[in-house]
Design an enzyme around this catalytic site. Structure first.
Site, PDB file in Angstrom:
ATOM      1  N   ASP A  10       0.881  -1.172   0.000  1.00 28.80           N
ATOM      2  CA  ASP A  10       0.000   0.000   0.000  1.00 28.80           C
ATOM      3  C   ASP A  10       0.913   1.216   0.000  1.00 28.80           C
ATOM      4  O   ASP A  10       2.129   1.103   0.202  1.00 28.80           O
ATOM      5  CB  ASP A  10      -0.887  -0.023   1.266  1.00 28.80           C
ATOM      6  CG  ASP A  10      -1.801   1.196   1.358  1.00 28.80           C
ATOM      7  OD1 ASP A  10      -2.572   1.437   0.420  1.00 28.80           O
ATOM      8  OD2 ASP A  10      -1.727   1.928   2.364  1.00 28.80           O
ATOM      9  N   SER A  11       0.322   2.393  -0.176  1.00 29.78           N
ATOM     10  CA  SER A  11       1.122   3.613  -0.112  1.00 29.78           C
ATOM     11  C   SER A  11       1.705   3.818   1.287  1.00 29.78           C
ATOM     12  O   SER A  11       2.663   4.568   1.447  1.00 29.78           O
ATOM     13  CB  SER A  11       0.253   4.813  -0.469  1.00 29.78           C
ATOM     14  OG  SER A  11      -0.806   4.923   0.469  1.00 29.78           O
ATOM     15  N   CYS A  73      -4.654  -1.676  -1.682  1.00 30.51           N
ATOM     16  CA  CYS A  73      -4.836  -0.252  -1.912  1.00 30.51           C
ATOM     17  C   CYS A  73      -5.774  -0.085  -3.104  1.00 30.51           C
ATOM     18  O   CYS A  73      -5.479  -0.592  -4.193  1.00 30.51           O
ATOM     19  CB  CYS A  73      -3.463   0.354  -2.216  1.00 30.51           C
ATOM     20  SG  CYS A  73      -3.485   2.083  -2.691  1.00 30.51           S
ATOM     21  N   GLU A 150      -1.441   8.877   7.955  1.00 31.53           N
ATOM     22  CA  GLU A 150      -0.010   8.560   7.824  1.00 31.53           C
ATOM     23  C   GLU A 150       0.832   9.219   8.915  1.00 31.53           C
ATOM     24  O   GLU A 150       1.982   8.860   9.119  1.00 31.53           O
ATOM     25  CB  GLU A 150       0.507   8.987   6.445  1.00 31.53           C
ATOM     26  CG  GLU A 150       0.100   8.041   5.325  1.00 31.53           C
ATOM     27  CD  GLU A 150       0.672   6.640   5.473  1.00 31.53           C
ATOM     28  OE1 GLU A 150       1.874   6.495   5.699  1.00 31.53           O
ATOM     29  OE2 GLU A 150      -0.117   5.678   5.381  1.00 31.53           O
ATOM     30  N   CYS A 182     -11.163   3.307   0.535  1.00 31.51           N
ATOM     31  CA  CYS A 182      -9.715   3.444   0.691  1.00 31.51           C
ATOM     32  C   CYS A 182      -9.367   2.694   1.968  1.00 31.51           C
ATOM     33  O   CYS A 182     -10.030   2.875   2.999  1.00 31.51           O
ATOM     34  CB  CYS A 182      -9.343   4.925   0.808  1.00 31.51           C
ATOM     35  SG  CYS A 182      -7.654   5.230   1.394  1.00 31.51           S
ATOM     36  N   HIS A 184      -7.094   2.981   4.060  1.00 30.90           N
ATOM     37  CA  HIS A 184      -6.722   3.821   5.210  1.00 30.90           C
ATOM     38  C   HIS A 184      -7.924   4.179   6.084  1.00 30.90           C
ATOM     39  O   HIS A 184      -7.789   4.363   7.290  1.00 30.90           O
ATOM     40  CB  HIS A 184      -6.109   5.142   4.726  1.00 30.90           C
ATOM     41  CG  HIS A 184      -4.659   5.071   4.384  1.00 30.90           C
ATOM     42  ND1 HIS A 184      -4.193   4.523   3.220  1.00 30.90           N
ATOM     43  CD2 HIS A 184      -3.556   5.508   5.055  1.00 30.90           C
ATOM     44  CE1 HIS A 184      -2.874   4.617   3.179  1.00 30.90           C
ATOM     45  NE2 HIS A 184      -2.461   5.203   4.279  1.00 30.90           N
TER      46      HIS A 184
HETATM   47  N1  DGL Z   1      -4.854   3.121   0.963  1.00 30.17           N
HETATM   48  C1  DGL Z   1      -5.024   3.532  -0.376  1.00 30.17           C
HETATM   49  C2  DGL Z   1      -6.370   3.145  -0.960  1.00 30.17           C
HETATM   50  O1  DGL Z   1      -6.937   2.154  -0.562  1.00 30.17           O
HETATM   51  C3  DGL Z   1      -4.616   4.894  -0.841  1.00 30.17           C
HETATM   52  C4  DGL Z   1      -4.143   5.917   0.028  1.00 30.17           C
HETATM   53  C5  DGL Z   1      -3.328   6.983  -0.657  1.00 30.17           C
HETATM   54  O2  DGL Z   1      -3.886   7.977  -1.130  1.00 30.17           O
HETATM   55  O3  DGL Z   1      -2.127   6.807  -0.672  1.00 30.17           O
HETATM   56  O4  DGL Z   1      -6.858   3.805  -1.829  1.00 30.17           O
END
Ligand code: DGL
Length: 261
Positions: A10-11, A73, A150, A182, A184
């Site tokens: 993931d990011s 992600c 983050e 997302c 996150h």
């Molecule tokens: N966790 C990621 C997702 O599911 C992206 C988060 C990011 O913008 O880096 O989209």
């Protein structure tokens, strides 16, 4: 091959919510996780950049050795899953916003996701596949949320301020179901539940882990029969402090699934 770990990327921290669920549902397996914390967020970058970063992340994990790759992600999946499937022979499991189960609930649906996910063709295709003209769906790109998460900010006034601003664009009183599009956003589910009481939240984590399970079984890659799995190696591109934060957030993500599955 069965002995190799399952890799996730993931990011940054978001994919840990998928990893934590997979570790719970597949206790015989071992796991490798890469958070590209030096390059987070992906969701406000352009597609080509996210494709290049996703390829780099996948190369690192494949070189370390893994039997399957989960793109944990939504943003990286929408931008690059086709490229990863083209480049690598191992199974690649992607994620997409859980629109289908949300529409099945009826009512008014709010899809929260990154700007890149919502403007990508992959999302349009998903939306057109499941949404009918009578469905009431609002799409809400959420810049700024991943940046907070983050930094380990998953509750409190700074987060609530960003959410209040985002929700000012929407008639939240009418919303009955929210899609957490997302990975996150699972970290901030408690705050979202507080701000949107009575609303149902749907994420794609369970569907993704079930798909992983199906693929491992179909390809005879499961580490079944062993009882001593559960090793989790976490890597980060952003240095020690970000690795420490990922480990802390992994513990939080693991605790969140307790009692849920
Ligand atoms: N966790 C990621 C997702 O599911 C992206 C988060 C990011 O913008 O880096 O989209």
């Amino acid at each position: 091959m069965q002995e190799k770990p399952i890799a996730f990327f993931d990011s940054g921290a978001g994919g840990l919510t998928v990893l934590a669920l997979a570790a719970r549902m597949l206790p015989a397996e071992n796991f490798l996780y890469f958070g590209d914390t030096a390059n987070a967020p992906y969701g406000s970058k352009d597609k080509e950049e996210v494709r290049a970063l996703s390829l780099q992340a996948a190369e690192l994990l494949v070189e370390k050795g893994c039997k399957a790759l989960v793109v944990a992600c939504n943003t990286a999946t929408s931008a690059a899953v086709d490229l990863l499937r083209e480049k690598f022979t191992l199974p690649v499991i992607g994620m997409e916003p859980a629109i289908k189960p949300a529409l099945a609930e009826g009512g008014k649906v709010l899809v929260m996701a990154t700007p890149l996910t919502l403007r990508e063709k992959k999302f349009r295709q998903l939306y057109n596949r499941y949404a009918t003209a009578t469905d009431e769906v609002t799409l809400l790109p959420c810049p700024g949320l991943v940046e907070l998460i983050e930094q380990g900010i998953i509750s409190g006034p700074a987060l609530e301020n960003v959410l209040t601003k985002l929700f000012s664009e929407v008639n939240t009183k009418e919303i009955t179901t929210v899609v957490l599009g997302c990975t996150h956003y699972l970290f901030i589910k408690a705050t979202l539940q507080k701000m949107l009481p009575g609303v149902k939240f749907i994420d794609g984590n369970l569907g993704t882990v079930r798909q992983l399970q199906r693929v491992l079984t179909a390809k005879k890659l499961s580490r079944s029969g062993h009882k001593s799995g559960g090793q989790v190696e976490i890597l980060a591109s952003g240095g020690e402090a970000s690795l420490d934060l990922l480990k802390k957030l992994y513990a939080i993500a693991s605790a969140q699934w307790e009692g849920e599955v």
